[in-house]
Design a protein around this motif. Structure first.
Motif, short mmCIF file in Angstrom:
data_model
loop_
_atom_site.label_atom_id
_atom_site.label_comp_id
_atom_site.label_asym_id
_atom_site.label_seq_id
_atom_site.Cartn_x
_atom_site.Cartn_y
_atom_site.Cartn_z
N THR A 172 -0.49 7.96 -12.41
CA THR A 172 0.55 7.38 -11.56
C THR A 172 1.24 8.46 -10.74
O THR A 172 1.47 8.29 -9.54
CB THR A 172 1.59 6.63 -12.42
N GLU A 173 1.54 9.59 -11.38
CA GLU A 173 2.19 10.70 -10.67
C GLU A 173 1.28 11.27 -9.59
O GLU A 173 1.70 11.55 -8.48
CB GLU A 173 2.57 11.79 -11.67
N PHE A 174 0.01 11.42 -9.92
CA PHE A 174 -0.98 11.95 -8.98
C PHE A 174 -1.08 11.04 -7.74
O PHE A 174 -1.03 11.51 -6.61
CB PHE A 174 -2.34 12.06 -9.68
N LEU A 175 -1.19 9.74 -7.97
CA LEU A 175 -1.33 8.80 -6.85
C LEU A 175 -0.02 8.62 -6.09
O LEU A 175 -0.02 8.19 -4.94
CB LEU A 175 -1.87 7.46 -7.34
N GLY A 176 1.09 8.95 -6.74
CA GLY A 176 2.39 8.85 -6.07
C GLY A 176 2.51 9.79 -4.88
O GLY A 176 3.34 9.58 -4.00
N GLN A 177 1.64 10.81 -4.81
CA GLN A 177 1.66 11.75 -3.68
C GLN A 177 1.53 11.02 -2.35
O GLN A 177 2.16 11.38 -1.37
CB GLN A 177 0.47 12.72 -3.76
N ASN A 178 0.66 10.01 -2.32
CA ASN A 178 0.41 9.36 -1.03
C ASN A 178 1.45 8.32 -0.66
O ASN A 178 1.37 7.72 0.40
CB ASN A 178 -1.01 8.79 -0.96
N MET A 179 2.44 8.12 -1.52
CA MET A 179 3.55 7.22 -1.18
C MET A 179 4.81 8.00 -0.84
O MET A 179 5.87 7.43 -0.67
CB MET A 179 3.81 6.25 -2.34
N ALA A 180 4.68 9.32 -0.74
CA ALA A 180 5.82 10.19 -0.45
C ALA A 180 6.42 9.84 0.92
O ALA A 180 5.73 9.37 1.82
CB ALA A 180 5.39 11.64 -0.48
N GLU A 181 7.71 10.10 1.05
CA GLU A 181 8.44 9.81 2.29
C GLU A 181 7.82 10.52 3.50
O GLU A 181 7.80 9.97 4.59
CB GLU A 181 9.91 10.23 2.16
N ASP A 182 7.35 11.74 3.30
CA ASP A 182 6.82 12.49 4.44
C ASP A 182 5.49 11.95 4.96
O ASP A 182 5.00 12.41 5.99
CB ASP A 182 6.72 13.98 4.12
N ILE A 183 4.92 10.98 4.28
CA ILE A 183 3.68 10.36 4.76
C ILE A 183 3.96 9.02 5.44
O ILE A 183 3.10 8.46 6.10
CB ILE A 183 2.64 10.23 3.62
#
Length: 193
Positions: A172-183
């Protein structure tokens, strides 16, 4: 003997997790998201610059005003789809077996590709020939929906392979990268200034 087996299993698990999470590793590289975001955002000032040139040439500021409103609507559709796409891709990976996840991801990538094609067709229409005035344009925009979605698809397939080597919270943490605000796509009002 059991301790050695447990130690080997733990070392393999640690190796798999660290390999999957390593930023430079192709398996964990979501840089295609930032690249796609940049290409999408660059279209707005390019189109507005073109509309400004036509409005100045024709002496009619309504061309710019109406064009910006219409472009904002199209960009808004793409902005919503971009957010949905990333969430759906995460859900495909988190909630499905590997085979089902790939099928699910292909479906959502095709939907994003169609949205990007519609957006490209719209901005191409605005920059190549203004329908009301018949003004030819020479604005070149680096925006290829097929290339963008191919890179995104590859990044998510690699992410899926990496996530399959992880457990629960790590995944979940790994995939959370692509939901970051900067994206997230920059709001249209900020780009259109």
């Amino acid at each position: 003997m059991k301790r050695y087996n447990l130690l080997i299993v733990l070392l393999l698990l640690i190796f798999n997790v660290t390999t999957a999470q390593k930023k430079g590793s192709p398996a964990a590289d979501f840089s295609a998201l930032k690249e796609a975001k940049t290409k999408i955002e660059k279209t707005v000032p390019a189109v507005i610059g073109h509309l400004q040139a036509i409005a100045t040439k024709e002496g009619d500021n309504n061309i710019l005003t109406n064009g910006k409103i219409a472009l904002g609507k199209e960009y808004g559709i793409l902005e919503s789809e971009w957010r949905l796409y990333r969430g759906n891709m995460n859900n495909c990976i988190l909630n499905n077996s590997s085979k089902k996840a790939k099928k699910c991801m292909e479906y959502h990538t095709q939907y994003l590709r169609n949205t990007l094609i519609n957006y490209k067709n719209y901005i191409t229409y605005l920059t190549k020939k203004n329908g009301y005035l018949g003004v030819e344009g020479d604005t070149k925009i680096d925006f290829n929906p097929g290339e963008i979605t191919t890179k995104l698809n590859e990044a998510y397939f690699n992410g899926n392979n990496a996530a399959n080597r992880m457990k629960g919270g790590q995944k979940t943490e790994f995939l959370g990268q692509n939901m970051a605000e900067d994206i997230n796509l920059t709001p249209y009002n900020q780009l259109a200034q």
